[in-house]
Enzyme design. Structure first.
Site, PDB file in Angstrom:
ATOM      1  N   GLY A 210       5.363  21.808  11.126  1.00 11.28           N
ATOM      2  CA  GLY A 210       6.553  21.030  11.454  1.00 11.28           C
ATOM      3  C   GLY A 210       7.720  21.242  10.516  1.00 11.28           C
ATOM      4  O   GLY A 210       7.687  22.128   9.661  1.00 11.28           O
TER       5      GLY A 210
ATOM      6  N   HIS B  70       0.829  -1.199   0.000  1.00 13.07           N
ATOM      7  CA  HIS B  70       0.000   0.000   0.000  1.00 13.07           C
ATOM      8  C   HIS B  70       0.872   1.262   0.000  1.00 13.07           C
ATOM      9  O   HIS B  70       1.834   1.335   0.755  1.00 13.07           O
ATOM     10  CB  HIS B  70      -0.901  -0.029   1.238  1.00 13.07           C
ATOM     11  CG  HIS B  70      -2.075   0.880   1.155  1.00 13.07           C
ATOM     12  ND1 HIS B  70      -1.955   2.239   1.248  1.00 13.07           N
ATOM     13  CD2 HIS B  70      -3.387   0.634   0.968  1.00 13.07           C
ATOM     14  CE1 HIS B  70      -3.168   2.788   1.140  1.00 13.07           C
ATOM     15  NE2 HIS B  70      -4.047   1.824   0.960  1.00 13.07           N
TER      16      HIS B  70
ATOM     17  N   HIS C 281      10.773  13.220   9.136  1.00  7.54           N
ATOM     18  CA  HIS C 281      11.267  12.631  10.374  1.00  7.54           C
ATOM     19  C   HIS C 281      12.012  11.347   9.976  1.00  7.54           C
ATOM     20  O   HIS C 281      11.519  10.590   9.160  1.00  7.54           O
ATOM     21  CB  HIS C 281      10.075  12.313  11.285  1.00  7.54           C
ATOM     22  CG  HIS C 281      10.462  11.792  12.627  1.00  7.54           C
ATOM     23  ND1 HIS C 281      10.894  10.499  12.829  1.00  7.54           N
ATOM     24  CD2 HIS C 281      10.494  12.378  13.850  1.00  7.54           C
ATOM     25  CE1 HIS C 281      11.152  10.321  14.115  1.00  7.54           C
ATOM     26  NE2 HIS C 281      10.912  11.454  14.759  1.00  7.54           N
ATOM     27  N   PRO C 282      13.209  11.102  10.552  1.00  2.56           N
ATOM     28  CA  PRO C 282      14.025   9.981  10.060  1.00  2.56           C
ATOM     29  C   PRO C 282      13.309   8.624  10.085  1.00  2.56           C
ATOM     30  O   PRO C 282      13.429   7.851   9.138  1.00  2.56           O
ATOM     31  CB  PRO C 282      15.240   9.993  10.995  1.00  2.56           C
ATOM     32  CG  PRO C 282      14.955  10.996  12.073  1.00  2.56           C
ATOM     33  CD  PRO C 282      13.897  11.905  11.573  1.00  2.56           C
ATOM     34  N   THR C 283      12.556   8.359  11.151  1.00  3.99           N
ATOM     35  CA  THR C 283      11.913   7.046  11.219  1.00  3.99           C
ATOM     36  C   THR C 283      10.413   7.094  10.939  1.00  3.99           C
ATOM     37  O   THR C 283       9.823   6.099  10.531  1.00  3.99           O
ATOM     38  CB  THR C 283      12.105   6.414  12.619  1.00  3.99           C
ATOM     39  OG1 THR C 283      11.582   7.323  13.601  1.00  3.99           O
ATOM     40  CG2 THR C 283      13.569   6.122  12.884  1.00  3.99           C
ATOM     41  N   ALA C 284       9.783   8.272  11.148  1.00  6.34           N
ATOM     42  CA  ALA C 284       8.316   8.333  11.038  1.00  6.34           C
ATOM     43  C   ALA C 284       7.837   8.993   9.746  1.00  6.34           C
ATOM     44  O   ALA C 284       6.634   9.040   9.484  1.00  6.34           O
ATOM     45  CB  ALA C 284       7.729   9.079  12.236  1.00  6.34           C
ATOM     46  N   GLY C 285       8.765   9.520   8.923  1.00  6.07           N
ATOM     47  CA  GLY C 285       8.376  10.138   7.655  1.00  6.07           C
ATOM     48  C   GLY C 285       7.539  11.383   7.867  1.00  6.07           C
ATOM     49  O   GLY C 285       7.941  12.289   8.594  1.00  6.07           O
TER      50      GLY C 285
END
Lengths: 300, 300
Positions: free
Chosen positions: A163, A82, A168-172
């Site tokens: 923002g 997805h 964000h490096p891990t959360a996109g």
């Protein structure tokens, strides 16, 4: 009357039960929030939670779920069919009884700003919450996915609404907005002719000239030897169920085919069915507070 | 899921506002009971209260209203057009969401026994709460009215279900029972021919060969120059609205007349409208908890 709001966040994790339980647990933990449904898909590697309550409580639950997802998910190692751009990929707020679309737009903006501020995740507004025509459709915002997000955010027109200007490096990134309740609605035809289902789907869906708020496709139900027009109705006030049903019936008749039955998958707002009753029974001057249950809810 | 019950007591006072306020006040004073509607008729000299809540709270409100009516009303001086045998003439309990007819029968018996015991008023059970075929219909129990009550109670077969064997001197007797929610439903015809409305009413009502749970009459709406089939639907599960509407439509067509519109007067249970949507949209396998609001109510 209490303003009830539904929230249907999509998370980029559909395989690890412990992780999904932990995220859902943050929602259930908020007093006054009711977790109505949760579904996970292994292939999509994605889960959807459906919960409802008063606006502030629902916002608190969405933030709690975000915090948990941020601790546990890492988009750098996520794979799934997805399209997605973030750990908490999309967070729609949906008006139920007593709440308006404007209430949900305000809630989406407040929640988006709070999440960007608290967790340093870039946030895009979409659908009714977005004033930018290029950023109303989820598909447009999500194009390029997590893997292409850093490059996309650096191009003109793709600074987030809230923002930081980079993922964000891990959360996109997260997409948040307001939309009408979605109704998953299927009509089964008394035929095995797939071409008829496909022609009808093409006739009614927005993308090929049909109704503004209908997405549709034709499918074969092989085990039953019949075909199905499978639909998402994305605004039951402006494109009501009865109008879609009558159009499918008429288009099918043109091919000598009858409707066998229809089905509603999952939840449907009471008002969508009441509107169908009003249409067919030719009821004039009906008010929502004539429904006994609505009247009772108004008083509580 | 909470068991919600409606109660629709009829009082033999429709003129003195202070008295009616005092009785209604006893209902509103009970925590968790919601007074949904109150109507008074001067000619009938009669008032109807509609309230709802959990069974025990609703029973407490009914007893409170009885106590107040007993203090204030005197059937010896009551006059009005509507048939009646008591100060609190009839007290039906109606199942709403989560409650069954059996719940309401139990509640009617408990409340009837308590009122007979506390206030020394004879109590008759009726409709679903009565096991005696001669004492199911309100009309049969009420025949002879307050003025003939003492004589009637002295005859074989008319001992009350609870309480003393003779009328209360000022309050007469009370009838209590359980029934389905009543739907007041009118269909307006695109004609001024009163004979057509009367013929259709005769075709659909139980008393002249029609549906078991339909009462109907034909009227002229003189100011609009049209006629109306005016109905009470006394069990929307067994005689659903859509079936009645389609029959009226077909009977009207036989006279070359079309349906102009229909109207629901007052409150209607959500399930009655949902059933009409299911019928016309040919929805298979639908469950009540797919209605978003029902699902939410289940969880609270």
């Amino acid at each position: 009357m209490a303003k009830l709001v539904e929230c249907v966040p999509n998370f980029s994790e559909g395989r690890d039960a412990e992780t999904i339980d932990a995220i859902a647990g943050r929602v259930s933990a908020v007093a006054g929030v009711h977790l109505l449904d949760r579904t996970s898909d292994r292939d999509h590697n994605r889960s959807v939670l459906t919960f409802a309550g008063l606006p502030d409580a629902v916002a608190e639950a969405a933030e709690g779920a975000m915090e948990e997802a941020l601790l546990r998910l890492d988009m750098r190692v996520h794979e799934g069919q997805h399209p997605r751009i973030g750990a908490v990929d999309v967070v729609p707020f949906v008006p139920i009884d007593g709440a308006t679309m404007a209430d949900c737009v305000a809630l989406a903006k407040k929640t988006g700003a709070a999440i960007a501020d608290r967790f340093h995740v870039p946030v895009y507004l979409y659908e009714e919450a977005s004033a930018n025509p290029a950023r109303k459709n989820l598909e447009d915002i999500r194009r390029g996915e997590f893997e292409g997000l850093a490059a996309k955010m650096a191009t003109a027109g793709w600074a987030p609404d809230y923002g930081p200007a980079a993922p964000h490096p891990t959360a996109g990134a997260m997409v948040v907005g307001a939309r009408m309740a979605l109704i998953a609605y299927n009509i089964n035809l008394a035929t095995n002719r797939l071409d008829v289902a496909k022609k009808i789907a093409a006739a009614i869906r927005h993308s090929s000239g049909g109704f503004r708020y209908v997405k549709a496709a034709g499918f074969m139900l092989a085990d039953r030897g019949i075909v199905q027009v499978s639909m998402n109705l994305t605004n039951y006030e402006k494109t009501p169920i009865a109008r879609v049903f009558e159009t499918v019936k008429r288009e099918a008749a043109r091919h000598g085919v009858a409707i066998l039955e229809s089905e509603i998958v999952g939840l449907v707002p009471s008002a969508a069915l009441t509107a169908a009753a009003e249409f067919y029974l030719q009821i004039e001057g009906f008010k929502a507070d004539q429904v006994l249950e609505n009247k009772l809810r108004e008083m509580t």
